[in-house]
Scaffold this active site. Structure first.
Site, PDB file in Angstrom:
ATOM      1  N   GLU A  59      -3.848   7.831   8.107  1.00 60.25           N
ATOM      2  CA  GLU A  59      -4.825   6.941   7.480  1.00 60.25           C
ATOM      3  C   GLU A  59      -5.008   5.684   8.348  1.00 60.25           C
ATOM      4  O   GLU A  59      -6.136   5.221   8.553  1.00 60.25           O
ATOM      5  CB  GLU A  59      -4.311   6.560   6.077  1.00 60.25           C
ATOM      6  N   HIS A  78       0.827  -1.206   0.000  1.00 57.92           N
ATOM      7  CA  HIS A  78       0.000   0.000   0.000  1.00 57.92           C
ATOM      8  C   HIS A  78       0.863   1.258   0.000  1.00 57.92           C
ATOM      9  O   HIS A  78       0.569   2.239  -0.688  1.00 57.92           O
ATOM     10  CB  HIS A  78      -0.930  -0.036   1.222  1.00 57.92           C
ATOM     11  N   GLU A  84       2.238   1.810  -3.412  1.00 51.02           N
ATOM     12  CA  GLU A  84       1.180   2.358  -4.282  1.00 51.02           C
ATOM     13  C   GLU A  84       1.102   3.878  -4.151  1.00 51.02           C
ATOM     14  O   GLU A  84       1.095   4.613  -5.144  1.00 51.02           O
ATOM     15  CB  GLU A  84      -0.168   1.719  -3.909  1.00 51.02           C
ATOM     16  N   HIS A  85       1.074   4.355  -2.896  1.00 53.30           N
ATOM     17  CA  HIS A  85       1.014   5.810  -2.671  1.00 53.30           C
ATOM     18  C   HIS A  85       2.193   6.524  -3.324  1.00 53.30           C
ATOM     19  O   HIS A  85       2.035   7.552  -3.966  1.00 53.30           O
ATOM     20  CB  HIS A  85       1.043   6.102  -1.162  1.00 53.30           C
TER      21      HIS A  85
END
Lengths: 425, 425
Positions: free
Chosen positions: B140, B65, B68-69
């Site tokens: 997040e 993840h 991905e960012h």
């Protein structure tokens, strides 16, 4: 039915109206597997005070949503279960200005359409089932009241408006819904579910005439009086309350801030203003703007930041929202940028790109039968049909948008709503 | 490119493969306005331990993840902003077994496709930007950890599995992501973003060959070794922990309960088992079942109740979830009904209807270019392409489903996760 061909988007809209006033829109989509029907009444969370037969009538907050829940009960069956069993995916929702009943299916469209028209136009309530529903919706209300994202939006509306019923939560409070009886539901159904206050929108691969026939066969009630609604005294441009802060279980502050957009009582002009507001928001602080890049790279905002327009019955709001550690700095930076906003070559170029994107999004929406039906129902109630949007967008100038930005995001017009983390101190 | 025509659904699938192993799927949709591209790697939250060049390598939870960012950063621009400016709506997501990058647009598809292929295949990280992202993702993570719906699902996975990496939250913890460096990101990009581990799926009104050409022009890296992954020791049928209860800020208890589905190492058989599990769930306690009607009318469950299958890398779970005041009564009633489940005439008739609904839902999904691309990427990684589904569904019998129900929802195989309201005493 009548036919309008929109050459610029190569779409055909069939329109019809039963003698009792029920409006019918059909958009055929050749080759699509999905078929969709949307049956809606112009009756939502804001329609609580209305005039009928010369009398003003007050009803409890949350009544439209409560009625939506109860309508699925038929004297001898539950419509949700029956349509599911017949191969459809049925559902319903209540917004501030509309209640809509819908289903999606691939086969057996006509049978399901008959069932949809049947159950929505058949009121059936008992004191016992109303009591039970009060328990169920009461739980839903407590969930919503506990939800920080809902709270931050609702508190913004409460701050912006002094009188407008959008101040109250759409589904009401445990206290307000306790006043609902079977009789209140029968009364509101009679008033707002009369055919002349309703619209049926269908889209998919089928023959428009067959839909008209089924509607004519099923919806045989006479036209009723369309009630006049009271949304409260006219509001001035300034917010009722400048800042609304609460504490909830959140990891980081949630914020929403914005201002009221003054209403225009002309469907096409009002639609143009809302489309212009959308473009203006993107121009000022959308993903592709300089201001967004600046605020993002300095860490002031993150990807949760969003800016746009919210349409309510006879009013609208322009607002920015998100999560960040210093919401008031975002308010200041944004209103500062707005008040000194000028149109240069760069802004003009961005505005042209934004218009293209907006048109692209509109066209992409034509691939969805759901979107086509929902926008036609809304458009009908607002007096401007969606297939007109492309023409309207082309009329909007960057100068209009700039003037709108300077006014809508000026500091004096803004209300700010913040949900802070609970101080565990 | 090669062409497969599926006569039963009147769809054509173009497949291709570059010399470096990049797989390409294109499904043309004549007359659609929306064009969609999905570029995915078989690399998700569960891929944390893998073998490369004979060595086992461990990476921190949340790395897929995080990567991905960071991939949107190019040496001299941000890809998200650039594609937005070029009229596309770009996005990305990381699931347990896949990371996907996507955009939607109406015009300028080819330019945007070039940008998509560019930025995903160009790693660019600095220690400074990694540090900054640790702050952003840390926030997040705290939001997600605070979310009761996420907690109730995650705690169910934690209870069911002893070893499988799905136990950990997909985006990691503040602690785990603090171990990520620019070098870790470069290493994981090299390993998992090699063309032979990736797939490009496009759908819309365009020529398949032009997509192949653009991919060949842009993705010139050599094929890499596809790493072997370690998802932990094989799990037995029983849960690791029977009950997991926590307290959070909720108005009403949230629950999730279910069991593990044992893996079959054959794409078509595994897909059949998952489709069968979906049908079995609907047969036992879906909206159209007797059990659902009974539990709903007695007030045991409300409309938040849902039952279905969740697919994870090399495993899956069958689960029921919702909100209600007495979750353990739902567990008991459902497992009791499952253990004594028998196939009579009524069950047989319902099963036939459910198969029809499932086929209807599948066909409806063909109207969505997003759905077509996502299911082809998933299907490719699982070894069974979606346009085969109709054939597979037709092979499933009600007896198979009944046997599955009796086993999957037997009390001994179930784990229960509950989020209770905080006792304010």
């Amino acid at each position: 039915m009548n036919l309008i061909y929109y050459k610029n988007i190569d779409e055909t809209l069939y329109t019809g109206e039963l003698e009792n006033g029920l409006k019918i829109f059909v958009v055929p989509k050749k080759g699509f597997n999905k078929k969709y029907a949307f049956f809606a009444t112009r009756y939502g969370g804001c329609d609580r005070r209305f005039k009928l037969g010369g009398q003003w009538i007050d009803t409890p907050a949350g009544i439209a949503h409560f009625l939506e829940h109860k309508l699925f009960d038929m004297p001898d069956y539950n419509a949700l279960a029956a349509m599911t069993a017949s191969g459809a995916s049925p559902n319903a929702f209540t917004s501030l200005g509309m209640t809509g009943y819908l289903f999606r299916c691939t086969d057996t469209f006509e049978d399901n359409l008959r069932m949809l028209l049947d159950f929505v136009s058949t009121p059936y309530f008992t004191e016992e089932s109303v009591k039970k529903e009060q328990g169920i919706i009461g739980q839903e209300i407590r969930m919503v009241e506990n939800n920080p994202s809902r709270a931050v939006s609702q508190n913004l509306l409460k701050s912006l408006y002094k009188n407008h019923p959008a101040r109250e939560i759409n589904i009401g409070s445990v206290e307000s819904i306790s006043k609902i009886t079977a009789q209140t539901l029968y009364d509101c159904h009679r008033v707002f579910y009369n055919p002349s206050n309703m619209v049926l929108c269908c889209s998919g691969d089928f023959d428009p005439e067959s839909i008209y026939k089924i509607a004519a066969e099923k919806i045989t009630a006479a036209a009723g009086e369309v009630p006049e609604r009271d949304y409260g005294e006219e509001e001035g441009p300034l917010p009722d309350r400048v800042k609304f802060e609460v504490q909830m279980e959140v990891a980081q502050p949630l914020f929403a801030f914005g201002s009221k957009i003054s209403y225009i009582d002309d469907g096409r002009e009002w639609t143009k203003k809302l489309l212009m507001s959308d473009l203006a928001c993107e121009l000022l602080a959308g993903d592709a703007s300089k201001l967004y890049a600046e605020m993002y790279s300095s860490g002031l905002i993150n990807r949760s930041f969003a800016i746009g327009t919210g349409s309510l019955p006879r009013t609208a709001v322009v607002l920015a929202q998100g999560r960040c550690s210093e919401p008031m700095k975002v308010v200041e930076r944004l209103s500062q940028a707005a008040e000194s906003f000028k149109v240069g070559a760069e802004e003009r170029a961005l505005f042209d790109r934004l218009k293209k994107t907006s048109i692209g999004n509109f066209l992409a929406g034509l691939d969805s039968v759901e979107n086509i039906c929902h926008t036609h129902a809304e458009g009908h109630f607002n007096g401007c049909l969606p297939f007109e949007y492309l023409d309207i967008i082309s009329e909007i100038t960057v100068e209009d948008a700039a003037a709108f930005i300077r006014e809508a995001f000026s500091l004096e017009r803004l209300a700010v709503s913040i949900v802070n983390p609970i101080n565990k101190g």
